[in-house]
Design a protein around this motif. Structure first.
Motif, PDB file in Angstrom:
ATOM      1  N   ILE A  23      42.027  24.488  45.726  1.00  0.00           N
ATOM      2  CA  ILE A  23      41.516  24.543  44.359  1.00  0.00           C
ATOM      3  C   ILE A  23      40.632  25.767  44.179  1.00  0.00           C
ATOM      4  CG2 ILE A  23      39.972  23.400  42.729  1.00  0.00           C
ATOM      5  CD1 ILE A  23      41.047  20.730  43.796  1.00  0.00           C
ATOM      6  N   VAL A  24      39.757  26.002  45.162  1.00  0.00           N
ATOM      7  CA  VAL A  24      38.893  27.187  45.088  1.00  0.00           C
ATOM      8  C   VAL A  24      39.738  28.454  45.135  1.00  0.00           C
ATOM      9  CG1 VAL A  24      37.059  28.480  46.232  1.00  0.00           C
ATOM     10  CG2 VAL A  24      36.930  25.986  46.095  1.00  0.00           C
ATOM     11  N   GLY A  25      40.736  28.466  46.061  1.00  0.00           N
ATOM     12  CA  GLY A  25      41.597  29.631  46.168  1.00  0.00           C
ATOM     13  C   GLY A  25      42.404  29.882  44.908  1.00  0.00           C
ATOM     14  N   SER A  26      42.976  28.812  44.346  1.00  0.00           N
ATOM     15  CA  SER A  26      43.743  28.955  43.107  1.00  0.00           C
ATOM     16  C   SER A  26      42.842  29.372  41.959  1.00  0.00           C
ATOM     17  CB  SER A  26      44.445  27.636  42.774  1.00  0.00           C
ATOM     18  OG  SER A  26      45.409  27.328  43.746  1.00  0.00           O
ATOM     19  N   ALA A  27      41.636  28.810  41.927  1.00  0.00           N
ATOM     20  CA  ALA A  27      40.692  29.204  40.893  1.00  0.00           C
ATOM     21  C   ALA A  27      40.335  30.682  41.031  1.00  0.00           C
ATOM     22  CB  ALA A  27      39.437  28.341  40.967  1.00  0.00           C
ATOM     23  N   ALA A  28      40.184  31.138  42.288  1.00  0.00           N
ATOM     24  CA  ALA A  28      39.868  32.553  42.514  1.00  0.00           C
ATOM     25  C   ALA A  28      41.033  33.444  42.093  1.00  0.00           C
ATOM     26  CB  ALA A  28      39.521  32.786  43.976  1.00  0.00           C
ATOM     27  N   GLN A  29      42.267  33.007  42.418  1.00  0.00           N
ATOM     28  CA  GLN A  29      43.435  33.786  42.013  1.00  0.00           C
ATOM     29  C   GLN A  29      43.564  33.840  40.497  1.00  0.00           C
ATOM     30  OE1 GLN A  29      46.760  32.101  44.087  1.00  0.00           O
ATOM     31  NE2 GLN A  29      46.028  32.740  46.100  1.00  0.00           N
ATOM     32  N   LEU A  30      43.306  32.679  39.859  1.00  0.00           N
ATOM     33  CA  LEU A  30      43.331  32.665  38.401  1.00  0.00           C
ATOM     34  C   LEU A  30      42.207  33.523  37.842  1.00  0.00           C
ATOM     35  CD1 LEU A  30      44.472  31.609  35.753  1.00  0.00           C
ATOM     36  CD2 LEU A  30      43.030  29.570  36.008  1.00  0.00           C
ATOM     37  N   ALA A  31      41.022  33.440  38.462  1.00  0.00           N
ATOM     38  CA  ALA A  31      39.900  34.266  38.016  1.00  0.00           C
ATOM     39  C   ALA A  31      40.224  35.745  38.154  1.00  0.00           C
ATOM     40  CB  ALA A  31      38.647  33.916  38.820  1.00  0.00           C
ATOM     41  N   GLU A  32      40.963  36.080  39.229  1.00  0.00           N
ATOM     42  CA  GLU A  32      41.401  37.471  39.404  1.00  0.00           C
ATOM     43  C   GLU A  32      42.238  37.923  38.215  1.00  0.00           C
ATOM     44  OE1 GLU A  32      44.908  39.369  42.041  1.00  0.00           O
ATOM     45  OE2 GLU A  32      43.327  38.370  43.200  1.00  0.00           O
ATOM     46  N   ARG A  33      43.190  37.061  37.808  1.00  0.00           N
ATOM     47  CA  ARG A  33      44.025  37.399  36.660  1.00  0.00           C
ATOM     48  C   ARG A  33      43.202  37.448  35.372  1.00  0.00           C
ATOM     49  NH1 ARG A  33      49.583  37.838  37.385  1.00  0.00           N
ATOM     50  NH2 ARG A  33      49.983  37.933  39.609  1.00  0.00           N
ATOM     51  N   VAL A  34      42.265  36.529  35.241  1.00  0.00           N
ATOM     52  CA  VAL A  34      41.438  36.499  34.042  1.00  0.00           C
ATOM     53  C   VAL A  34      40.576  37.758  33.954  1.00  0.00           C
ATOM     54  CG1 VAL A  34      39.565  35.302  32.865  1.00  0.00           C
ATOM     55  CG2 VAL A  34      41.420  33.986  33.894  1.00  0.00           C
ATOM     56  N   VAL A  35      39.987  38.158  35.085  1.00  0.00           N
ATOM     57  CA  VAL A  35      39.169  39.386  35.095  1.00  0.00           C
ATOM     58  C   VAL A  35      40.012  40.585  34.681  1.00  0.00           C
ATOM     59  CG1 VAL A  35      37.991  41.016  36.617  1.00  0.00           C
ATOM     60  CG2 VAL A  35      37.469  38.583  36.764  1.00  0.00           C
ATOM     61  N   ILE A  36      41.204  40.677  35.247  1.00  0.00           N
ATOM     62  CA  ILE A  36      42.087  41.796  34.903  1.00  0.00           C
ATOM     63  C   ILE A  36      42.482  41.722  33.431  1.00  0.00           C
ATOM     64  CG2 ILE A  36      44.316  42.884  35.357  1.00  0.00           C
ATOM     65  CD1 ILE A  36      44.113  41.783  38.228  1.00  0.00           C
ATOM     66  N   GLY A  37      42.853  40.499  32.992  1.00  0.00           N
ATOM     67  CA  GLY A  37      43.298  40.337  31.614  1.00  0.00           C
ATOM     68  C   GLY A  37      42.221  40.617  30.588  1.00  0.00           C
ATOM     69  N   ARG A  38      40.978  40.227  30.918  1.00  0.00           N
ATOM     70  CA  ARG A  38      39.895  40.417  29.945  1.00  0.00           C
ATOM     71  C   ARG A  38      39.305  41.824  29.982  1.00  0.00           C
ATOM     72  NH1 ARG A  38      37.620  36.234  27.151  1.00  0.00           N
ATOM     73  NH2 ARG A  38      38.447  34.138  27.540  1.00  0.00           N
ATOM     74  N   LEU A  39      39.349  42.494  31.133  1.00  0.00           N
ATOM     75  CA  LEU A  39      38.782  43.837  31.248  1.00  0.00           C
ATOM     76  C   LEU A  39      39.796  44.930  30.944  1.00  0.00           C
ATOM     77  CD1 LEU A  39      36.478  43.501  34.399  1.00  0.00           C
ATOM     78  CD2 LEU A  39      35.866  43.345  31.979  1.00  0.00           C
ATOM     79  N   LEU A  40      41.072  44.568  30.933  1.00  0.00           N
ATOM     80  CA  LEU A  40      42.124  45.505  30.566  1.00  0.00           C
ATOM     81  C   LEU A  40      42.854  44.979  29.335  1.00  0.00           C
ATOM     82  CD1 LEU A  40      43.702  46.335  34.060  1.00  0.00           C
ATOM     83  CD2 LEU A  40      42.130  47.769  32.739  1.00  0.00           C
ATOM     84  N   SER A  41      43.648  45.819  28.723  1.00  0.00           N
ATOM     85  CA  SER A  41      44.473  45.391  27.592  1.00  0.00           C
ATOM     86  C   SER A  41      45.634  44.547  28.098  1.00  0.00           C
ATOM     87  CB  SER A  41      45.018  46.618  26.854  1.00  0.00           C
ATOM     88  OG  SER A  41      45.928  47.320  27.706  1.00  0.00           O
ATOM     89  N   PRO A  42      46.278  43.751  27.212  1.00  0.00           N
ATOM     90  CA  PRO A  42      47.459  42.995  27.650  1.00  0.00           C
ATOM     91  C   PRO A  42      48.538  43.873  28.274  1.00  0.00           C
ATOM     92  CG  PRO A  42      46.702  42.172  25.535  1.00  0.00           C
ATOM     93  CD  PRO A  42      45.876  43.406  25.844  1.00  0.00           C
ATOM     94  N   ASP A  43      48.687  45.100  27.764  1.00  0.00           N
ATOM     95  CA  ASP A  43      49.687  46.008  28.328  1.00  0.00           C
ATOM     96  C   ASP A  43      49.339  46.385  29.762  1.00  0.00           C
ATOM     97  OD1 ASP A  43      49.265  46.492  25.315  1.00  0.00           O
ATOM     98  OD2 ASP A  43      51.295  47.252  25.648  1.00  0.00           O
ATOM     99  N   ALA A  44      48.073  46.736  30.012  1.00  0.00           N
ATOM    100  CA  ALA A  44      47.656  47.101  31.361  1.00  0.00           C
ATOM    101  C   ALA A  44      47.724  45.894  32.299  1.00  0.00           C
ATOM    102  CB  ALA A  44      46.241  47.670  31.336  1.00  0.00           C
ATOM    103  N   TYR A  45      47.384  44.728  31.778  1.00  0.00           N
ATOM    104  CA  TYR A  45      47.505  43.506  32.573  1.00  0.00           C
ATOM    105  C   TYR A  45      48.957  43.282  32.982  1.00  0.00           C
ATOM    106  CZ  TYR A  45      47.611  38.505  33.665  1.00  0.00           C
ATOM    107  OH  TYR A  45      47.814  37.302  34.272  1.00  0.00           O
ATOM    108  N   GLY A  46      49.872  43.557  32.073  1.00  0.00           N
ATOM    109  CA  GLY A  46      51.291  43.447  32.403  1.00  0.00           C
ATOM    110  C   GLY A  46      51.700  44.421  33.495  1.00  0.00           C
ATOM    111  N   GLU A  47      51.137  45.639  33.482  1.00  0.00           N
ATOM    112  CA  GLU A  47      51.432  46.619  34.525  1.00  0.00           C
ATOM    113  C   GLU A  47      50.988  46.107  35.897  1.00  0.00           C
ATOM    114  OE1 GLU A  47      51.712  50.750  33.583  1.00  0.00           O
ATOM    115  OE2 GLU A  47      53.268  49.491  32.729  1.00  0.00           O
ATOM    116  N   VAL A  48      49.782  45.560  35.964  1.00  0.00           N
ATOM    117  CA  VAL A  48      49.280  45.018  37.222  1.00  0.00           C
ATOM    118  C   VAL A  48      50.159  43.875  37.702  1.00  0.00           C
ATOM    119  CG1 VAL A  48      47.348  43.834  38.336  1.00  0.00           C
ATOM    120  CG2 VAL A  48      46.909  45.735  36.780  1.00  0.00           C
TER     121      VAL A  48
END
Length: 520
Positions: A23-48
């Protein structure tokens, strides 16, 4: 029966530890995506997302199915020389492949970037991922060795806590510094190097890494050869959609799809928790001729994966707009269109239990390859038809179709060949009663309830308790479930005699009723 209960108890105890880490690991992986998604545009998030999909597929090919082979063979040997040799055999297969693939990725980075990406930064990004690839592969082999020793604590620390934790910290820091999509490549490389060292430190505490060894490359390859196809295809099933979206459509659509995808993929956390010790335990039981015990453990764990996962499934299906807005923000509102559909696919995957690991433990890896290959061909075909016209909605349909097909094939072969199935009258009542009762109630509640940081946990708690009551009232509990209850009581220190009244009594081998389930 006592031995079977002991194995099930060990598996559930391990699952409890791994589930916390998972759960912690999945939350961290999701948080990783959330950080990328919120700090970058949807287009840049798609690139990552495209780049990480490329890395995942490359690592899977490089491992050549050896992770399951290492986990399977280590518990089958008693001598340290053989166990050390199994780990070394895994490295002898995986490392040359990983270096070859990494070299190709690095050399052809410009061509890869031109076909799958839209920004100039992509070339550097791909090359960083190429350099990280061998470190990630070696790390996975070390974790497979730890798994073979049935050690859940070391695996949880290395894979579920340290690895994603390092990545999210590095990604956040680099993105805030304005590095761009290259931040993900740097983070994955540095995290892979550090976790590789830590994982081998843990493995060294289980067995000396230096000393005499007997390699088992032929045996490992014979077992892993069918898995080369099945594991690669299995990963392609989860990543082909992203790669094909990147090829046919825009990075923005990739971003929408990959906002919904990890949320739906979180439904596999409970299943993954049971999976760490499942393969070595099932393999050992099969080697001892205890196939009935494999059947019972598979059935019991599958049912509880279904029950524990259902509240989260209900949340994603009934409140997709609220969940997307809460996690990724309003810029990703369109992702709510596909979240319920993807949730159905992943929930059905969870509901199939550890079907592929069961076949692996029995040595029938060819059928895993057949199921995965069939599902992948179907996935690519449906994607080719639907993605050009319907974009990420078409990719979601393809994903669900292929996942359902895969598990129908695997579960069908398990039942036909070995008589192993998660279905029984009691379990079937459990599988039917939960959606019949809770889905209509959830839909009705959605008109008056909004999911937020305040209401999220209460909703899951209420849905979880309601699930247990419904399963009990519907007659979905069986004798083996007493092991689950014993673990719960031992862990929490709280007795729940009311629940015991719903669990049928277990008969001993002599036909007498055991008193371990007395309601008093």
């Amino acid at each position: 029966m006592a031995d079977q209960a002991r194995e099930l108890s060990a598996l559930l105890s391990s699952a409890a530890i791994v589930m916390v880490g998972g759960i912690v690991g999945s939350a961290a992986q999701l948080a990783e995506r959330v950080v990328i998604g919120r700090l970058l545009s949807p287009d840049a998030y798609g690139e990552v997302s495209v780049g990480l999909a490329l890395l995942t597929v490359s690592v899977t090919v490089a491992l050549a199915g050896c992770t399951q082979g290492v986990s399977r063979f280590i518990p089958r040997y008693d001598a340290t020389e053989d166990r050390r040799g199994v780990w070394i055999s895994g490295l002898l297969v995986a490392m040359p492949l990983s270096f070859a693939i990494a070299t190709g990725m690095f050399h052809f980075a410009e061509s890869i970037a031109s076909h799958l990406f839209e920004t100039a930064e992509a070339v550097t990004f791909v090359r960083l991922l190429a350099v990280a690839l061998p470190f990630v592969a070696a790390f996975r082999i070390a974790v497979a060795g730890i798994r073979g020793y049935e050690n859940t604590v070391y695996r949880t620390i290395a894979r579920d806590l340290l690895d994603p934790g390092l990545r999210i910290g590095l990604i956040a820091a680099l993105l805030l510094a304005g590095v761009g999509i290259v931040a993900a490549g740097i983070a994955y490389l540095l995290a892979a190097v550090i976790t590789l060292l830590v994982a081998h430190y843990f493995l060294a505490r289980l067995m000396p890494l230096v000393g005499e060894f007997r390699t088992h490359v032929p045996e490992l390859l014979r077992f892993s050869a069918p898995l080369v196809v099945s594991t690669v295809v299995s990963i392609l099933l989860t990543r082909t959609d992203t790669l094909m979206l990147g090829y046919f459509r825009t990075s923005y659509e990739v971003g929408m799809y990959d906002a919904a995808y990890p949320l739906a993929g979180g439904l596999l956390v409970v299943l993954s928790a049971f999976g760490f010790l499942y393969l070595p335990i099932a393999s050992r039981l099969d080697a001892e001729g205890e196939r009935d015990a494999v059947d019972d453990i598979y059935a019991t764990t599958t049912k509880w994966v279904y029950v524990v996962t259902f509240p989260a499934f209900l949340l994603l299906v009934v409140f997709p707009e609220d969940v997307i807005a809460l996690v990724f923000g309003p810029d990703y509102a369109e992702a709510a269109r596909v979240l319920p559909l993807l949730a159905v696919g992943f929930f059905l995957s969870a509901a199939a239990g550890r079907d592929r690991e069961t076949l692996s433990a029995l040595g029938a890896t060819t059928w895993i390859a057949i199921g995965n290959a069939t599902a992948l061909v179907l996935n690519i075909a449906v994607n080719l038809v639907l993605i050009p016209q319907y974009g990420f909605v078409g990719a979601s349909i393809a994903s669900v179709t292929s996942l359902v097909t895969l598990h129908l094939i695997i579960c069908g072969f398990l039942a036909a060949k070995y008589g192993i199935t998660p279905f029984s009258p009691s379990a079937s009542r459990c599988y039917v009663s939960l959606p019949v009762v809770l889905l209509p109630l959830g839909v009705a509640a959605s008109s008056v309830v909004t999911i937020s940081l305040v209401t999220l946990v209460p909703f899951l708690v209420v849905a979880g308790l309601a699930s247990l009551v419904i399963v009990a009232v519907a007659g979905g509990l069986e004798a083996n479930d007493i092991v689950v209850l014993d673990l719960l009581e031992d862990t929490t220190g709280i007795d729940v005699p009311v629940v015991r009244r719903w669990i049928p009594e277990r008969k001993t081998e002599a036909g007498e009723i055991g008193d371990s389930k007395s309601p008093n």
